[in-house]
Design a protein around this motif. Structure first.
Motif, PDB file in Angstrom:
ATOM      1  N   GLU A   1     -14.242  36.162  38.728  1.00 10.89           N
ATOM      2  CA  GLU A   1     -15.671  36.364  38.497  1.00 10.89           C
ATOM      3  C   GLU A   1     -16.242  37.402  39.469  1.00 10.89           C
ATOM      4  O   GLU A   1     -17.161  38.150  39.116  1.00 10.89           O
ATOM      5  N   THR A   2     -15.699  37.446  40.677  1.00 15.31           N
ATOM      6  CA  THR A   2     -16.159  38.453  41.632  1.00 15.31           C
ATOM      7  C   THR A   2     -15.730  39.854  41.195  1.00 15.31           C
ATOM      8  O   THR A   2     -16.500  40.819  41.262  1.00 15.31           O
ATOM      9  N   PHE A   3     -14.491  39.946  40.731  1.00 17.35           N
ATOM     10  CA  PHE A   3     -13.986  41.221  40.184  1.00 17.35           C
ATOM     11  C   PHE A   3     -14.901  41.727  39.074  1.00 17.35           C
ATOM     12  O   PHE A   3     -15.231  42.924  39.015  1.00 17.35           O
ATOM     13  N   LEU A   4     -15.347  40.817  38.212  1.00 18.75           N
ATOM     14  CA  LEU A   4     -16.163  41.239  37.063  1.00 18.75           C
ATOM     15  C   LEU A   4     -17.511  41.806  37.491  1.00 18.75           C
ATOM     16  O   LEU A   4     -18.091  42.636  36.779  1.00 18.75           O
ATOM     17  N   THR A   5     -18.021  41.408  38.657  1.00 21.83           N
ATOM     18  CA  THR A   5     -19.305  41.965  39.121  1.00 21.83           C
ATOM     19  C   THR A   5     -19.202  43.452  39.425  1.00 21.83           C
ATOM     20  O   THR A   5     -20.217  44.153  39.482  1.00 21.83           O
ATOM     21  N   LEU A   6     -17.953  43.942  39.625  1.00 16.40           N
ATOM     22  CA  LEU A   6     -17.776  45.368  39.906  1.00 16.40           C
ATOM     23  C   LEU A   6     -18.325  46.241  38.792  1.00 16.40           C
ATOM     24  O   LEU A   6     -18.715  47.384  39.026  1.00 16.40           O
ATOM     25  N   PHE A   7     -18.354  45.685  37.574  1.00 19.84           N
ATOM     26  CA  PHE A   7     -18.734  46.498  36.424  1.00 19.84           C
ATOM     27  C   PHE A   7     -20.210  46.372  36.103  1.00 19.84           C
ATOM     28  O   PHE A   7     -20.690  46.855  35.092  1.00 19.84           O
ATOM     29  N   GLU A   8     -20.938  45.691  37.017  1.00 18.65           N
ATOM     30  CA  GLU A   8     -22.383  45.611  36.872  1.00 18.65           C
ATOM     31  C   GLU A   8     -23.087  46.558  37.845  1.00 18.65           C
ATOM     32  O   GLU A   8     -24.311  46.666  37.830  1.00 18.65           O
ATOM     33  N   GLY A   9     -22.341  47.233  38.698  1.00 18.94           N
ATOM     34  CA  GLY A   9     -22.899  48.281  39.547  1.00 18.94           C
ATOM     35  C   GLY A   9     -23.718  47.788  40.726  1.00 18.94           C
ATOM     36  O   GLY A   9     -24.354  48.577  41.402  1.00 18.94           O
ATOM     37  N   GLY A  10     -23.690  46.502  40.989  1.00 14.76           N
ATOM     38  CA  GLY A  10     -24.584  45.974  42.015  1.00 14.76           C
ATOM     39  C   GLY A  10     -24.004  45.925  43.414  1.00 14.76           C
ATOM     40  O   GLY A  10     -24.740  46.019  44.393  1.00 14.76           O
ATOM     41  N   ASN A  11     -22.710  45.810  43.521  1.00 10.18           N
ATOM     42  CA  ASN A  11     -22.158  45.583  44.860  1.00 10.18           C
ATOM     43  C   ASN A  11     -22.117  46.875  45.650  1.00 10.18           C
ATOM     44  O   ASN A  11     -22.133  47.979  45.106  1.00 10.18           O
ATOM     45  N   THR A  12     -22.088  46.752  46.947  1.00  9.87           N
ATOM     46  CA  THR A  12     -22.271  47.918  47.817  1.00  9.87           C
ATOM     47  C   THR A  12     -21.169  48.044  48.860  1.00  9.87           C
ATOM     48  O   THR A  12     -21.325  48.771  49.818  1.00  9.87           O
ATOM     49  N   GLY A  13     -20.065  47.355  48.673  1.00 11.54           N
ATOM     50  CA  GLY A  13     -18.986  47.500  49.629  1.00 11.54           C
ATOM     51  C   GLY A  13     -17.682  47.094  48.990  1.00 11.54           C
ATOM     52  O   GLY A  13     -17.659  46.604  47.861  1.00 11.54           O
ATOM     53  N   LYS A  14     -16.627  47.327  49.713  1.00 13.24           N
ATOM     54  CA  LYS A  14     -15.301  46.931  49.271  1.00 13.24           C
ATOM     55  C   LYS A  14     -15.256  45.415  49.116  1.00 13.24           C
ATOM     56  O   LYS A  14     -15.619  44.679  50.034  1.00 13.24           O
ATOM     57  N   LEU A  15     -14.796  44.909  47.975  1.00 14.60           N
ATOM     58  CA  LEU A  15     -14.713  43.464  47.717  1.00 14.60           C
ATOM     59  C   LEU A  15     -13.332  42.951  48.110  1.00 14.60           C
ATOM     60  O   LEU A  15     -12.326  43.447  47.614  1.00 14.60           O
ATOM     61  N   ILE A  16     -13.345  41.951  48.979  1.00 11.87           N
ATOM     62  CA  ILE A  16     -12.078  41.404  49.482  1.00 11.87           C
ATOM     63  C   ILE A  16     -12.166  39.878  49.504  1.00 11.87           C
ATOM     64  O   ILE A  16     -13.180  39.305  49.905  1.00 11.87           O
ATOM     65  N   ALA A  17     -11.100  39.234  49.039  1.00 10.05           N
ATOM     66  CA  ALA A  17     -11.004  37.776  49.147  1.00 10.05           C
ATOM     67  C   ALA A  17     -10.146  37.427  50.359  1.00 10.05           C
ATOM     68  O   ALA A  17      -9.031  37.930  50.498  1.00 10.05           O
ATOM     69  N   ARG A  18     -10.714  36.569  51.244  1.00  8.73           N
ATOM     70  CA  ARG A  18      -9.920  36.018  52.353  1.00  8.73           C
ATOM     71  C   ARG A  18      -9.315  34.714  51.859  1.00  8.73           C
ATOM     72  O   ARG A  18     -10.051  33.806  51.459  1.00  8.73           O
ATOM     73  N   VAL A  19      -8.016  34.600  51.868  1.00  6.84           N
ATOM     74  CA  VAL A  19      -7.377  33.410  51.291  1.00  6.84           C
ATOM     75  C   VAL A  19      -6.402  32.795  52.274  1.00  6.84           C
ATOM     76  O   VAL A  19      -6.041  33.395  53.286  1.00  6.84           O
ATOM     77  N   GLY A  20      -5.944  31.615  51.983  1.00  6.31           N
ATOM     78  CA  GLY A  20      -4.925  30.922  52.769  1.00  6.31           C
ATOM     79  C   GLY A  20      -5.493  30.334  54.021  1.00  6.31           C
ATOM     80  O   GLY A  20      -6.675  30.498  54.347  1.00  6.31           O
TER      81      GLY A  20
ATOM     82  N   SER B   1      -7.561  42.433  47.472  1.00  2.85           N
ATOM     83  CA  SER B   1      -8.564  43.442  47.113  1.00  2.85           C
ATOM     84  C   SER B   1      -8.967  43.323  45.650  1.00  2.85           C
ATOM     85  O   SER B   1      -8.153  42.973  44.788  1.00  2.85           O
ATOM     86  N   MET B   2     -10.233  43.591  45.386  1.00  2.00           N
ATOM     87  CA  MET B   2     -10.721  43.679  44.010  1.00  2.00           C
ATOM     88  C   MET B   2     -11.291  45.081  43.814  1.00  2.00           C
ATOM     89  O   MET B   2     -12.196  45.487  44.531  1.00  2.00           O
ATOM     90  N   ASP B   3     -10.727  45.807  42.859  1.00  2.00           N
ATOM     91  CA  ASP B   3     -11.077  47.217  42.684  1.00  2.00           C
ATOM     92  C   ASP B   3     -11.319  47.547  41.220  1.00  2.00           C
ATOM     93  O   ASP B   3     -10.644  47.007  40.346  1.00  2.00           O
ATOM     94  N   PRO B   4     -12.231  48.512  40.960  1.00  5.44           N
ATOM     95  CA  PRO B   4     -12.523  48.873  39.568  1.00  5.44           C
ATOM     96  C   PRO B   4     -11.304  49.340  38.787  1.00  5.44           C
ATOM     97  O   PRO B   4     -11.175  49.040  37.606  1.00  5.44           O
ATOM     98  N   TYR B   5     -10.392  50.080  39.449  1.00  5.04           N
ATOM     99  CA  TYR B   5      -9.270  50.632  38.675  1.00  5.04           C
ATOM    100  C   TYR B   5      -8.346  49.545  38.145  1.00  5.04           C
ATOM    101  O   TYR B   5      -7.515  49.794  37.282  1.00  5.04           O
ATOM    102  N   GLN B   6      -8.484  48.323  38.696  1.00  6.04           N
ATOM    103  CA  GLN B   6      -7.639  47.233  38.177  1.00  6.04           C
ATOM    104  C   GLN B   6      -7.926  46.953  36.702  1.00  6.04           C
ATOM    105  O   GLN B   6      -7.071  46.445  35.988  1.00  6.04           O
TER     106      GLN B   6
END
Lengths: 339, 339
Positions: B320-339, B47-52
């Motif tokens: 870099e995806t986490f950093l987009t959270l602070f530009e106000g543009g994204n519209t859903g929960k950001l999640i990385a699928r890995v492995g 998960s990528m979240d603003p509070y991080q």
């Protein structure tokens, strides 16, 4: 029945800012006659309280003001002079809300019968009346008890504040009282028995406050608001709780103080330190009188809660005595003994 | 066991202000070996979240920041690759807090076993995870339910806000959502189903807000603080309640906004309208997960609560995806699928 006429002090004009003598008018009318189900009351003790300014209108209260041309509203102790209501007998003492006049009629619904043997009747207007109930409800219903925690009270030498400070001591909190001037500080230390007393009028107020709060603030009973809350809030610990029981100024949306905006900082503290700030209406808790008296009356009669009263004997001097409340000089509950 | 190395994105430096790509460092290490009582976890969803941002330090959080040189902290969904703990079997899916890395060891105490049949696993990071729990706890434990009352949510198109808005609708409140820009307003109206949507970026924001609140505000779930709270607070009704769940700025004691002080006005509102304003820690409510899931999971699976997720597939792009959270543009929960 007493032969003198029914003196009444009416609200003549709504004050613009501080109340003045000319806002009141003394008139004399006939003594009213009770109908079936009603009682005739004669006031023996009349209370003068700061919040009555708000009842006069043009103040910061959200409640509708009292009507012009009616007796100034406020709490009283009265004796039943004549009863046509089976719940009350001639000679009963009651606490009621008949305001600044000699006589009034009641259907009984707004009367609380007093036991003159429990405590002096004047306490029904202060430490065992609305003042005390306000202190007790704010503490017991809106602040979780936290023995050992640091409990701060502002206007701690005042009627509500001094009672909160003493109840907090009785509940084993570490109590820090804030008041203005050497006389009030000495009263807090020597009579009320706080653990630390802080003088907000001192040049080093904030340094004094910091020294008095080495472990931060867990509970804050605020009777001042404004700069006082702003001075205390940086000391809030995690899970701190505050009750706002009084404020000194009635800011409108436009009449905001011309200094940097402290509200976003408070919201951050609330967010990150999990704080709660609450107000309450004593009118929601009038059914708590029995529980309040059961706990607090023994403390008062045993002298474990001290209180101060100042009496005047002259009905006509009620308005000018009331106005001294806004000069910050008096040190006890103001009561007029009349009749 | 997977043969590729254990990728980890470490916190390299504490940001001064907004976080930057250079605050992170990608390293590759050996896969750790679990001891008796432990399990080896492989993250599948990160998960990528603003509070991080606050976990990185130099932020407004009151909590100690994470250590430099350790994997960026945050919630994940992982699969048990190897178990020496009787409570977990190879192949189990768990929700945990292992952060931005492929592999981690756990003694099991910080794992919540997931049922892949109940809902998509990704929901354990959002609508049925900490995000949803935060929304649900704030609503159910810190705001008294008031069907028919006006419920205002700020950042209402965000992950917490949209969930609060939908739950408030399901509890029969009149819901007013505040968000910024036409796209988010349309989302609130068309997808979330609020009763009124107010655009805080519009020139007539305050007029829009007043029109949307003909009966004032009874409950306010605030994810913004600052000017947003100041715009809503004049509309508070008697006994209004507010929860502060997020703020946009980390004001220090000295860095206060240079505009008139709104705090005394709030204290007056609290006093005269009997308002409460509260923060809370979700960590005090982790034992509410079962009750939360029992109520909310059926709503999610039935489509009565909608949610949005955005996925990336590339571990290296997490910062870099986490950093987009602070530009106000994204519209859903950001999640990385890995492995």
């Amino acid at each position: 029945m007493a032969s003198h006429p029914n003196r009444r002090i009416l609200l003549a004009t709504r004050p613009d800012g501080r109340a003045r003598q000319s806002d009141f008018e003394l008139v004399e009318t006939a003594i009213p006659a009770p109908k079936e189900g009603e009682v005739l009351l004669r006031n023996t003790l009349i209370s003068m309280d700061p919040y009555q300014r708000n009842l006069m209108g043009n103040g910061s209260s959200e409640l509708p003001p009292m009507e012009l041309g009616t007796p100034m509203s406020g709490p009283t102790v009265a004796i039943v002079e004549e009863s046509h209501n089976p719940d009350f007998a001639k000679g009963d003492y009651v606490q009621t809300w008949t305001g600044w006049q000699d006589y009034a009629i009641s259907d009984g619904s707004d009367l609380r019968t007093l036991d003159p043997g429990m405590a002096p009747l004047s306490t029904a207007l202060g430490v065992l009346g609305h003042t005390g109930l306000t202190a007790w409800v704010g503490m017991t219903k809106y602040l979780d008890d936290m023995p050992g925690g640091t409990f701060v009270v502002s206007a701690a030498a005042g009627s509500v504040g001094s009672m909160v400070a003493q109840m907090a001591k009785l509940r084993d909190h570490r109590v820090v009282g804030i008041a203005g001037g050497a006389r009030k500080i000495a009263y807090l230390r020597d009579e009320i028995g706080v653990d630390a007393a802080v003088d907000y009028k001192a040049d080093d107020f904030e340094a004094q406050l910091a020294r008095a709060l080495p472990d931060g603030v867990d509970r804050f009973f605020d009777n001042v608001g404004d700069y006082m809350f702003e001075a205390v809030m940086p000391h809030f610990n995690l899970n701190a709780q505050a009750v706002i029981c009084g404020t000194i100024a009635g800011y409108s949306d436009t009449g905001l103080p011309d200094r940097r905006d402290h509200l976003p900082r408070l919201l951050n503290l609330i967010l990150y330190r999990f704080i709660q700030v609450r107000g309450f209406s004593i009118l929601d808790h009038l059914d708590s009188y029995p529980a309040f008296l059961e706990e607090v009356a023994p403390w008062v009669t045993a002298g474990r809660i001290k209180y101060r009263e100042e009496f005047i004997e002259d009905f006509e001097r009620i308005p000018e005595t009331f106005l001294t409340l806004f000069e910050g000089g008096n040190t006890g509950k103001l009561i007029a003994r009349v009749g």
